[in-house]
Design a protein around this motif. Structure first.
Motif, PDB file in Angstrom:
ATOM      1  N   SER A  87       1.792  15.723 -12.548  1.00  0.00           N
ATOM      2  CA  SER A  87       0.617  16.400 -13.109  1.00  0.00           C
ATOM      3  C   SER A  87       0.553  17.859 -12.679  1.00  0.00           C
ATOM      4  O   SER A  87      -0.053  18.690 -13.361  1.00  0.00           O
ATOM      5  CB  SER A  87      -0.663  15.674 -12.675  1.00  0.00           C
ATOM      6  OG  SER A  87      -0.914  15.845 -11.290  1.00  0.00           O
ATOM      7  N   GLN A 119       2.258   1.700  -3.486  1.00  0.00           N
ATOM      8  CA  GLN A 119       1.216   2.177  -4.403  1.00  0.00           C
ATOM      9  C   GLN A 119       0.886   3.643  -4.127  1.00  0.00           C
ATOM     10  O   GLN A 119       0.705   4.436  -5.056  1.00  0.00           O
ATOM     11  CB  GLN A 119      -0.033   1.302  -4.266  1.00  0.00           C
ATOM     12  CG  GLN A 119       0.148  -0.118  -4.785  1.00  0.00           C
ATOM     13  CD  GLN A 119      -1.059  -0.995  -4.509  1.00  0.00           C
ATOM     14  OE1 GLN A 119      -1.882  -0.679  -3.639  1.00  0.00           O
ATOM     15  NE2 GLN A 119      -1.177  -2.099  -5.246  1.00  0.00           N
ATOM     16  N   SER A 120       0.819   3.998  -2.842  1.00  0.00           N
ATOM     17  CA  SER A 120       0.530   5.389  -2.486  1.00  0.00           C
ATOM     18  C   SER A 120       1.633   6.319  -2.965  1.00  0.00           C
ATOM     19  O   SER A 120       1.354   7.402  -3.499  1.00  0.00           O
ATOM     20  CB  SER A 120       0.373   5.511  -0.967  1.00  0.00           C
ATOM     21  OG  SER A 120      -0.740   4.780  -0.510  1.00  0.00           O
ATOM     22  N   LYS A 176      11.879   4.913 -11.516  1.00  0.00           N
ATOM     23  CA  LYS A 176      10.844   5.945 -11.446  1.00  0.00           C
ATOM     24  C   LYS A 176      11.213   7.065 -10.480  1.00  0.00           C
ATOM     25  O   LYS A 176      10.523   8.087 -10.412  1.00  0.00           O
ATOM     26  CB  LYS A 176       9.514   5.332 -11.016  1.00  0.00           C
ATOM     27  CG  LYS A 176       8.918   4.363 -12.021  1.00  0.00           C
ATOM     28  CD  LYS A 176       7.585   3.819 -11.541  1.00  0.00           C
ATOM     29  CE  LYS A 176       6.981   2.866 -12.561  1.00  0.00           C
ATOM     30  NZ  LYS A 176       5.684   2.319 -12.081  1.00  0.00           N
ATOM     31  N   ASP A 234       2.932  10.472  -9.543  1.00  0.00           N
ATOM     32  CA  ASP A 234       2.089  10.857 -10.687  1.00  0.00           C
ATOM     33  C   ASP A 234       1.416  12.202 -10.432  1.00  0.00           C
ATOM     34  O   ASP A 234       1.312  13.037 -11.340  1.00  0.00           O
ATOM     35  CB  ASP A 234       1.031   9.788 -10.950  1.00  0.00           C
ATOM     36  CG  ASP A 234       1.621   8.481 -11.452  1.00  0.00           C
ATOM     37  OD1 ASP A 234       2.754   8.507 -11.973  1.00  0.00           O
ATOM     38  OD2 ASP A 234       0.954   7.433 -11.308  1.00  0.00           O
ATOM     39  N   ARG A 235       0.974  12.411  -9.208  1.00  0.00           N
ATOM     40  CA  ARG A 235       0.309  13.673  -8.879  1.00  0.00           C
ATOM     41  C   ARG A 235       1.282  14.848  -8.972  1.00  0.00           C
ATOM     42  O   ARG A 235       0.931  15.913  -9.498  1.00  0.00           O
ATOM     43  CB  ARG A 235      -0.307  13.598  -7.476  1.00  0.00           C
ATOM     44  CG  ARG A 235      -0.971  14.913  -7.036  1.00  0.00           C
ATOM     45  CD  ARG A 235      -1.958  14.681  -5.911  1.00  0.00           C
ATOM     46  NE  ARG A 235      -1.327  14.125  -4.720  1.00  0.00           N
ATOM     47  CZ  ARG A 235      -0.747  14.864  -3.779  1.00  0.00           C
ATOM     48  NH1 ARG A 235      -0.687  16.186  -3.915  1.00  0.00           N
ATOM     49  NH2 ARG A 235      -0.230  14.298  -2.713  1.00  0.00           N
ATOM     50  N   ARG A 269       0.834  -1.209   0.000  1.00  0.00           N
ATOM     51  CA  ARG A 269       0.000   0.000   0.000  1.00  0.00           C
ATOM     52  C   ARG A 269       0.864   1.253   0.000  1.00  0.00           C
ATOM     53  O   ARG A 269       0.553   2.237  -0.681  1.00  0.00           O
ATOM     54  CB  ARG A 269      -0.929  -0.003   1.210  1.00  0.00           C
ATOM     55  CG  ARG A 269      -2.046  -1.028   1.142  1.00  0.00           C
ATOM     56  CD  ARG A 269      -2.925  -0.943   2.359  1.00  0.00           C
ATOM     57  NE  ARG A 269      -3.527   0.378   2.495  1.00  0.00           N
ATOM     58  CZ  ARG A 269      -4.217   0.776   3.558  1.00  0.00           C
ATOM     59  NH1 ARG A 269      -4.370  -0.057   4.583  1.00  0.00           N
ATOM     60  NH2 ARG A 269      -4.745   1.974   3.605  1.00  0.00           N
ATOM     61  N   SER A 289       3.715   5.774  -5.463  1.00  0.00           N
ATOM     62  CA  SER A 289       3.675   5.806  -6.923  1.00  0.00           C
ATOM     63  C   SER A 289       2.621   6.802  -7.411  1.00  0.00           C
ATOM     64  O   SER A 289       2.866   7.588  -8.331  1.00  0.00           O
ATOM     65  CB  SER A 289       3.384   4.407  -7.473  1.00  0.00           C
ATOM     66  OG  SER A 289       3.372   4.430  -8.883  1.00  0.00           O
ATOM     67  N   LYS A 290       1.450   6.781  -6.790  1.00  0.00           N
ATOM     68  CA  LYS A 290       0.400   7.737  -7.147  1.00  0.00           C
ATOM     69  C   LYS A 290       0.815   9.163  -6.784  1.00  0.00           C
ATOM     70  O   LYS A 290       0.468  10.120  -7.479  1.00  0.00           O
ATOM     71  CB  LYS A 290      -0.910   7.363  -6.446  1.00  0.00           C
ATOM     72  CG  LYS A 290      -1.530   6.072  -6.965  1.00  0.00           C
ATOM     73  CD  LYS A 290      -2.826   5.753  -6.231  1.00  0.00           C
ATOM     74  CE  LYS A 290      -3.459   4.474  -6.740  1.00  0.00           C
ATOM     75  NZ  LYS A 290      -4.696   4.139  -6.008  1.00  0.00           N
ATOM     76  N   TYR A 291       1.565   9.277  -5.704  1.00  0.00           N
ATOM     77  CA  TYR A 291       2.069  10.591  -5.277  1.00  0.00           C
ATOM     78  C   TYR A 291       2.999  11.173  -6.339  1.00  0.00           C
ATOM     79  O   TYR A 291       2.913  12.366  -6.664  1.00  0.00           O
ATOM     80  CB  TYR A 291       2.795  10.423  -3.945  1.00  0.00           C
ATOM     81  CG  TYR A 291       3.351  11.684  -3.338  1.00  0.00           C
ATOM     82  CD1 TYR A 291       2.520  12.667  -2.812  1.00  0.00           C
ATOM     83  CD2 TYR A 291       4.728  11.894  -3.261  1.00  0.00           C
ATOM     84  CE1 TYR A 291       3.036  13.821  -2.233  1.00  0.00           C
ATOM     85  CE2 TYR A 291       5.261  13.025  -2.687  1.00  0.00           C
ATOM     86  CZ  TYR A 291       4.411  13.991  -2.171  1.00  0.00           C
ATOM     87  OH  TYR A 291       4.932  15.118  -1.590  1.00  0.00           O
TER      88      TYR A 291
END
Length: 273
Positions: A17, A6-7, A51, A13-14, A3, A9-11
């Protein structure tokens, strides 16, 4: 643990963006509400998948998909944030600055930074960031400009300061032949009055060598104010153009003595023009 990864990784991406590419460990931990150990484990896995990059402990750079093959975005994307993190005055200089000013005759393999703190080199993907320590940074910063980058700005030496630094750090600049090559491209961007002002806080021998080289490549119209300033301080002493310029196999010494700049050149430069 999954988790947290995954958190994180999304961070990443954010952040991308939002146009951001750097963050600190404490920022991510606070934003995601995870512990330090969980963050480090997640960050390590993302580094292995190319990444994420950590050029300094606690400082992270997001690697966008288009730079995954390089292992890092260009140093221009994060150098300013990194140096603020290091709390060190800096500027991108030497051959890399000359390249940004249009002296692109030869490719520059290193990303060269002059700063007021002793720092180890950083390997960031295919790039190597080399730091050159300069104790007194106040005066040269008068010759530093802010250059817009894809992610903000970075500090870069003006053409005049770059020219002086090329002679101040000759080994970092590839030697006297390469310096002459670079100066031929860089000279049109050099402002004579700026050059004269910046030269007052540089070793006199450096100013003499630069003046001689600029004259030699046909840019003597840019050196007048600098020469006047130099002569007003004290009589010039003779100095070598290049201490490594002697040819050990030569049976004669085809040296040149230039009375204007008081330069002794054991051989003339051989620029790649």
């Amino acid at each position: 643990m999954v988790r947290a990864r995954q958190s994180l990784s999304k961070y990443l991406d954010r952040l991308l963006s939002e146009g951001r590419t750097v963050f600190t460990a404490s920022e991510a931990e606070n934003d995601l509400g995870i512990g330090h150990r969980s963050f480090l484990d997640a960050a390590e896995r993302l580094q292995r998948s190319r990444k994420l990059l950590t050029p300094r402990q606690g400082f992270y750079v997001v690697v966008p998909p288009q730079y995954a093959g390089w292992g890092a975005p260009p140093p221009t994307w994060f150098i300013d944030a990194l140096m603020r993190r290091e709390d060190a005055p800096y500027y991108v200089g030497l051959l890399k600055a000359a390249e940004f000013h249009g002296a692109t005759h030869q490719g520059v393999m290193q990303f060269q930074v002059v700063c007021g703190k002793r720092l180890r080199e950083i390997r960031a993907g295919r790039s190597v960031i080399i730091f050159y320590f300069r104790k007194a940074m106040d005066h040269p910063l008068a010759g530093v400009d802010d250059r817009k980058t894809d992610t903000g700005t970075m500090k870069i030496s003006s053409a005049a300061l770059t020219a002086l630094d090329l002679l101040r750090y000759p080994q970092a600049s590839g030697g006297i032949d390469n310096i002459a090559t670079v100066l031929a491209d860089l000279a049109p961007a050099i402002e004579p009055d700026t050059l004269a002002s910046l030269s007052t806080r540089v070793e006199r021998s450096v100013v003499q060598r630069l003046g001689y080289l600029l004259d030699w490549i046909g840019e003597d119209h840019r050196t007048g104010p600098m020469l006047d300033s130099l002569r007003s301080q004290a009589p010039l002493r003779w100095t070598e153009l290049d201490r490594d310029g002697r040819d050990p196999d030569s049976t004669s010494d085809p040296s040149v003595r230039d009375p204007k700049w008081r330069i002794h050149a054991h051989r003339l430069p051989e620029p790649d023009l």
